[in-house]
Design a protein around this motif. Structure first.
Motif, mmCIF file in Angstrom:
data_model
loop_
_atom_site.group_PDB
_atom_site.id
_atom_site.type_symbol
_atom_site.label_atom_id
_atom_site.label_comp_id
_atom_site.label_asym_id
_atom_site.label_seq_id
_atom_site.Cartn_x
_atom_site.Cartn_y
_atom_site.Cartn_z
ATOM 1 N N GLY A 1 -3.286 6.966 18.178
ATOM 2 C CA GLY A 1 -4.200 7.794 17.408
ATOM 3 C C GLY A 1 -4.180 9.242 17.839
ATOM 4 O O GLY A 1 -4.150 10.148 16.991
ATOM 5 N N VAL A 2 -4.173 9.491 19.142
ATOM 6 C CA VAL A 2 -4.176 10.885 19.584
ATOM 7 C C VAL A 2 -2.838 11.545 19.277
ATOM 8 O O VAL A 2 -2.785 12.744 18.981
ATOM 9 N N ALA B 1 -9.544 11.667 22.150
ATOM 10 C CA ALA B 1 -8.728 12.764 21.652
ATOM 11 C C ALA B 1 -8.516 13.810 22.735
ATOM 12 O O ALA B 1 -7.428 14.386 22.861
ATOM 13 N N ASP C 1 -14.969 13.727 11.445
ATOM 14 C CA ASP C 1 -13.774 14.574 11.490
ATOM 15 C C ASP C 1 -14.012 15.925 10.829
ATOM 16 O O ASP C 1 -13.553 16.959 11.318
ATOM 17 N N MET D 1 -9.220 11.330 14.562
ATOM 18 C CA MET D 1 -9.559 10.188 15.420
ATOM 19 C C MET D 1 -10.841 9.490 14.996
ATOM 20 O O MET D 1 -10.959 8.263 15.103
ATOM 21 N N PRO E 1 -14.621 8.643 20.229
ATOM 22 C CA PRO E 1 -13.354 9.096 19.637
ATOM 23 C C PRO E 1 -12.933 10.476 20.125
ATOM 24 O O PRO E 1 -11.745 10.716 20.376
ATOM 25 N N SER F 1 -8.502 17.067 13.296
ATOM 26 C CA SER F 1 -9.195 15.879 13.776
ATOM 27 C C SER F 1 -9.082 14.727 12.779
ATOM 28 O O SER F 1 -9.464 14.852 11.613
ATOM 29 N N GLN G 1 -3.031 12.491 15.657
ATOM 30 C CA GLN G 1 -3.908 13.652 15.488
ATOM 31 C C GLN G 1 -3.174 14.929 15.871
ATOM 32 O O GLN G 1 -3.303 15.952 15.194
ATOM 33 N N ASN H 1 -5.343 3.747 20.741
ATOM 34 C CA ASN H 1 -5.897 5.082 20.949
ATOM 35 C C ASN H 1 -4.816 6.075 21.378
ATOM 36 O O ASN H 1 -4.875 7.251 21.015
ATOM 37 N N HIS I 1 -11.831 5.305 14.314
ATOM 38 C CA HIS I 1 -12.952 4.577 14.910
ATOM 39 C C HIS I 1 -13.975 4.156 13.849
ATOM 40 O O HIS I 1 -14.685 3.166 14.033
#
Length: 398
Positions: free
Chosen positions: A121-122, A318, A263, A133, A314, A131, A125, A118, A137
């Motif tokens: 992931g952020v 973020a 997203d 994230m 998610p 977006s 992003q 995670n 997920h």
């Protein structure tokens, strides 16, 4: 980071989420078979099961402490193989202490992996400037569905765990090792940027508590569905044993759909609006479950629940990525996923036994409504991810 490297990193991280979802499902869906193989008494089983999220919380906290020294990519490259090797080990033992040791390793590694993937992931992003994230997920949900389907097939074929977990775990391990290079190694940092882990003066907890509450309450809802949906449909709504298998599958399916489309919704309406809408929809789902006159109405309500809860987690991760010391914030926030899961199932079960199963559903409903005032905390200053107007930024995505 170039667009090509960003795309490769995004694909590699999507596979990481997919494999993690499959691995977790392969473990939890074979718990009865694990209990039989190791001869674990019913009275002792809850202790084994509770140890996994407790140790996962410790693993996540450790990942947060390491975030100032190593990249998320380094953490997940070490943690995911350990998770998969531990999964393989579950099928190879026969004594209770062996299961305890393997589950201990699994729990610690899962916590570190959940936090690090995670974190990455952020960062991705932020690099994309829009977006993405929810897509990661969604891959986790898809992996969970695939893992549960494989577990169902293994159970139907009567495969012993030694012939089930190790081959699948090693196949997943080969896939992640082959894709590992695509994560990238060299962090791209603007000239003069602050060192990793020192990107602000505020402590990681500053401004994080509202997000922690949102995360914990969302996972209390998820734990309620995971642990009680089958029993609720069968024992309270009068459904058959076959019907009792449907609500969780329907919940997972709409969780996947919600995340796959989420997203775009975030880009159009903004993260705060999406989280508010998700919380309201999930609360309506719990209300439908509590008031359902029969099994099919209840199954429909659980389906609505999945769509609502799908977007909350998610977007909360973020939002943590926009805080000072983002990696540490994500890791600490991840601890509250396990806290919510640990609290949710026992709380709803105890209230259902002491009060009423229908009224027990009012607890996650109320907690989701409590999150509404905090939904604005998922949006940073001037951040909507709306309309694709935010331009990609050069950030450290290691």
């Amino acid at each position: 980071m170039t667009d090509a490297r960003l795309r490769r990193g995004r694909r590699a991280l999507t596979l990481t989420f997919l494999v993690q979802g499959a691995a977790f499902a392969l473990l939890v869906t074979r718990i009865p078979a694990i209990q039989r193989q190791y001869g674990i008494p019913d009275a002792h089983l809850p202790a084994y099961l509770a140890a996994v999220p407790v140790l996962a919380g410790l693993g996540s906290a450790a990942a947060g402490a390491l975030a100032a020294r190593v990249t998320p990519t380094t953490l997940l490259r070490w943690a995911q193989p350990v998770v998969l090797l531990a999964l393989a080990g579950v099928g190879l033992g026969g004594q209770g202490w062996q299961l305890g040791a393997v589950l201990g390793v699994f729990g610690l590694a899962v916590g570190a992996l959940d936090a690090s993937m995670n974190m990455r992931g952020v960062r991705l992003q932020q690099a994309y400037g829009r977006s993405i994230m929810l897509g990661f997920h969604a891959a986790y949900s898809l992996g969970g569905i695939a893992g549960a389907t494989l577990a169902w097939g293994g159970a139907r074929l009567g495969l012993p765990l030694a012939h089930f977990h190790p081959p699948l775990a090693l196949a997943l391990l080969a896939a992640v090792l082959l894709s590992g290079h695509a994560h990238g190694d060299r962090p791209d940092r603007p000239e003069g940027a602050a060192p990793r882990g020192h990107d602000g003066e505020r402590a990681p907890w500053a401004g994080l508590l509202p997000l922690c509450l949102v995360m914990a309450f969302a996972y209390i809802g998820d734990a309620t569905v995971s642990n009680w949906s089958a029993a609720y449909v069968q024992d309270v709504l009068g459904g058959s044993e076959a019907l009792a298998t449907l609500p969780y599958n329907a919940y997972m399916a709409t969780t996947l759909l919600g995340r796959a489309a989420g997203d775009r919704a975030v880009q159009r309406y903004g993260p705060a609006a999406v989280v508010r809408g998700g919380a309201l929809l999930a609360a309506c789902g719990f209300a439908g479950v509590a008031a359902a006159p029969g099994p099919w109405t209840g199954i429909t309500a659980f389906t609505v629940l999945g769509l609502g809860l799908s977007v909350i987690v998610p977007q909360t991760f973020a939002a943590a990525g926009k805080r000072a010391r983002a990696d540490t914030a994500v890791a600490r926030l991840n601890v509250f996923t396990y806290a919510g899961y640990l609290v949710g199932a026992p709380l709803v079960g105890a209230l259902g036994a002491a009060w009423s199963p229908r009224w027990a559903m009012a607890v996650p409903l109320a907690l989701l409504l409590v999150t509404l005032p905090y939904a604005g905390s998922v949006a940073g200053r001037g951040d909507r991810y709306g309309g694709g107007h935010e331009r990609p930024r050069t950030v450290d995505v290691g």
